[in-house]
Design an enzyme around this catalytic site. Structure first.
Site, PDB file in Angstrom:
ATOM      1  N   ASP A 443       0.823  -1.211   0.000  1.00 24.50           N
ATOM      2  CA  ASP A 443       0.000   0.000   0.000  1.00 24.50           C
ATOM      3  C   ASP A 443       0.858   1.264   0.000  1.00 24.50           C
ATOM      4  O   ASP A 443       0.502   2.258  -0.618  1.00 24.50           O
ATOM      5  CB  ASP A 443      -0.949   0.000   1.199  1.00 24.50           C
ATOM      6  CG  ASP A 443      -2.173  -0.850   0.920  1.00 24.50           C
ATOM      7  OD1 ASP A 443      -2.732  -0.728  -0.185  1.00 24.50           O
ATOM      8  OD2 ASP A 443      -2.558  -1.654   1.788  1.00 24.50           O
ATOM      9  N   ARG A 453      -2.718  -0.657  -7.043  1.00 26.63           N
ATOM     10  CA  ARG A 453      -1.960  -1.907  -6.992  1.00 26.63           C
ATOM     11  C   ARG A 453      -2.618  -3.053  -7.741  1.00 26.63           C
ATOM     12  O   ARG A 453      -1.988  -4.074  -7.978  1.00 26.63           O
ATOM     13  CB  ARG A 453      -1.693  -2.301  -5.536  1.00 26.63           C
ATOM     14  CG  ARG A 453      -2.936  -2.587  -4.741  1.00 26.63           C
ATOM     15  CD  ARG A 453      -2.662  -2.675  -3.245  1.00 26.63           C
ATOM     16  NE  ARG A 453      -2.410  -4.037  -2.790  1.00 26.63           N
ATOM     17  CZ  ARG A 453      -2.270  -4.387  -1.520  1.00 26.63           C
ATOM     18  NH1 ARG A 453      -2.329  -3.462  -0.575  1.00 26.63           N
ATOM     19  NH2 ARG A 453      -2.060  -5.619  -1.190  1.00 26.63           N
ATOM     20  N   CYS A 490       6.350  -6.237   5.891  1.00 25.91           N
ATOM     21  CA  CYS A 490       5.542  -7.410   5.556  1.00 25.91           C
ATOM     22  C   CYS A 490       4.883  -7.263   4.187  1.00 25.91           C
ATOM     23  O   CYS A 490       4.086  -8.092   3.794  1.00 25.91           O
ATOM     24  CB  CYS A 490       4.500  -7.667   6.639  1.00 25.91           C
ATOM     25  SG  CYS A 490       3.372  -6.300   6.862  1.00 25.91           S
TER      26      CYS A 490
END
Ligand code: PEP
Ligand code: MG
Length: 558
Positions: A443, A453, A490
């Site tokens: 993001d 995305r 992550c």
């Protein structure tokens, strides 16, 4: 042989098998009309749903299934319940389509039942979901649930994460979709589940027919159709080479991820459900850096109860000695839940997702926080909030968690995703309020570069290695360390061997990725020196383009 197709490889693996084409998913909505027409459509759908339920009940009764028949009778009554109808009509008069109004009313009704603290009434919340689905079917809007009956490569225009999760894993060889980018949630889920996948094939995907033989490389994004015998042998050799490489990498499973000059990096897995714990351990994960709980919620047709959640969180916590980061629900945008009211938004990625959704639905949020606190005794829990952009959001969520801790006990670290540029830029103000940061580069890239995305048309502009993204990661990393906090990453970038030296150079303490990517990433870390990583990171921050950074990384860390 037909000419090969090129998409974006998002989940590695080489497979060959018949295509199973799902086209009807493109046509999931009905055309809505004026409020009067929608009111009439709702009345007809209600009557039809109730009649259908009654007829099912009669059939069950005739077969001596009295208890089951009783449940359906009760659901028929619920379908005709005037208070539910009033809620729906009210929404329609405010401009909602019948479809949305049913969703909104059912969701409100369910939340009310769940909040009453009565187990019997809470169980009725599931009935509300069933009834709403019958109504949606009667309206003609329900999304058909795709099914496969033999070993297949599923080809679709697009798939939601919950549809992807619902395929029979024994039969699903691979996935190919027309739309989507590498960090779309369907791609992430495929990677987490270890299903080879190619997305963003564009209109060419429309040429594939059911039954046609398909060879798919989830690494390179290539798809070949109608193989002749030479082609088939080459693809089979490619598949064998992939398996050999996978076996070679198992040697790294139990080795620490440490640079040659002694910088130790924690290697963690991204998972979406307890079913993925084994894959994480088999691939050498020390802990979990991201448990996306929304996938746990998406795998079923109703909200998991507090006890169901406790069980899921516990089973993950018990499996790891190291920290398990469980992220609170991040619904919205490209992760809708079938049984949750999705607000009608022009820009869902900028809308009510993540912590914004949770704070607006405190009853639902509290159930998850209670489940987390109750499960925390099973291991080292870290609770993480997604999409944070404001200090106030952390303060409120933190206070809610602390109040619940007073009631039910337990302990946990508290952290946030750094995935909105505002959070990265304000990192020095946010760091004192948390125990850790985790960079959500998927993001963060999308919001920093203003590149959707999931839009394959602009996939070439989606560059996590853009210096502007790197500067934000650097700001967050420095702020975390200045306040004695740890920082992980992550987003998908964490598992990209090209990006890893840079992330280590920027000071990242933990890399968390799909389990299947861990062995390659570990091999990568063990071949680096921290000094060289830091030097490359400093240089990159001064560059102008992602291409410059990529070139530097390719030449410095071949
Ligand atoms: C991210 O944004 O990088 C992230 C890890 O969260 P998600 O992909 O679930 O949005
Ligand atoms: Mg995110």
């Amino acid at each position: 042989m037909a000419s090969p197709l090129q998409g974006i490889g998002v989940s590695p693996g080489v497979v060959i098998g018949p295509a199973h084409v799902i086209r009807e998913l493109e046509h999931v909505s009905r055309q809505s009309g004026t409020p009067e027409q929608e009111l009439a459509a709702f009345d007809i759908a209600t009557e039809q749903a109730a009649a259908e339920l009654e007829s099912l009940a009669s059939r069950l009764r005739a077969e001596n299934h009295e208890a089951e028949a009783g449940i359906l009778d009760a659901q028929a009554l619920m379908a005709r319940d005037p208070s539910l109808a009033d809620l729906v009509r009210d929404q329609i008069r405010k401009g909602a389509s019948a479809e949305r109004a049913i969703d909104a009313a059912a969701s409100h009704y369910r939340d009310t039942l769940l909040s009453l603290g009565d187990d019997y009434l809470a169980a009725r919340a599931e009935d509300v979901t069933d009834v709403a689905q019958h109504m949606q079917r009667a309206l003609g809007t329900e999304t058909p649930q795709p099914e496969i009956r033999r070993l297949s490569v599923v080809v679709a225009h697009n798939l939601t994460p919950s549809q992807t999760a619902s395929f029979d894993r024994e039969l699903l060889l691979g996935l190919a979709t027309q739309t989507g980018g590498p960090t779309s949630h369907t791609a992430i889920l495929a990677r987490t589940l270890g299903i080879p996948a190619v997305v963003g094939l564009g209109p060419a995907a429309g040429e594939i027919r059911s039954g046609q033989e398909v060879a798919l490389d989830g690494d390179t994004g290539e798809i070949a159709l109608d193989l002749d015998s030479d082609e088939r042998s080459r693809w089979l050799e490619r598949a064998r080479a992939y398996e050999r490489e996978k076996r070679r990498l198992t040697a790294f499973r139990d080795l620490p991820a440490e640079t040659t000059d002694g910088r130790r990096i924690t290697m963690a897995a991204n998972i979406g459900s307890p079913a993925e714990v084994d894959a994480a351990l088999e691939n050498g994960a020390e802990g979990v850096g991201l448990f996306r709980t929304e996938f746990l919620f998406a795998e079923r047709d109703h909200m998991p109860s507090e006890d169901e959640q406790v069980e899921a969180y516990r089973s993950v916590l018990e499996a790891f000695r190291h920290t398990v980061v469980i992220r609170t629900l991040d619904v919205g945008a490209d992760k809708p839940l079938p049984y949750i009211e999705s607000p009608d938004e022009e820009n869902p990625f900028l809308g009510e997702r993540g912590i914004r959704y949770s704070l607006r639905h405190p009853d639902l949020f509290r159930v998850q926080l209670r489940a987390l606190q109750r499960a925390s005794t099973a291991g080292k829990l870290a609770v993480m909030f997604p999409m944070v952009s404001e200090v106030e959001q952390i303060k409120t969520a933190r206070q809610m968690l602390e109040d619940i801790r007073e009631e039910v006990g337990g302990s946990a670290q508290i952290g946030i995703m750094v995935e909105v540029p505002a959070a990265a830029l304000a990192a020095s103000r946010l760091a004192p309020l948390v125990d850790f940061f985790s960079v959500g580069s998927n993001d963060l890239t999308q919001y920093t570069l203003a590149v959707d995305r999931v839009n394959e048309r602009i996939a070439s502009l989606y560059r996590p290695l853009h210096p502007s993204v790197l500067r934000l990661i650097s700001v967050a990393s420095e702020a975390a360390h200045a306040h004695g906090k740890w920082i992980g990453i992550c987003g998908e970038m964490a598992g990209d061997p090209l990006a890893i030296p840079l992330l280590i150079g920027l000071g990242i303490d933990e890399l968390s990725m799909a389990p299947s990517r861990l062995p390659v990433a570990k091999e990568r870390v063990r071949g680096l020196t921290f000094d060289a990583c830091r030097e490359a990171a400093q240089l990159s921050l001064d560059y102008a383009t992602a291409a410059d950074v990529e070139e530097l990384l390719r030449t410095t860390f071949p």
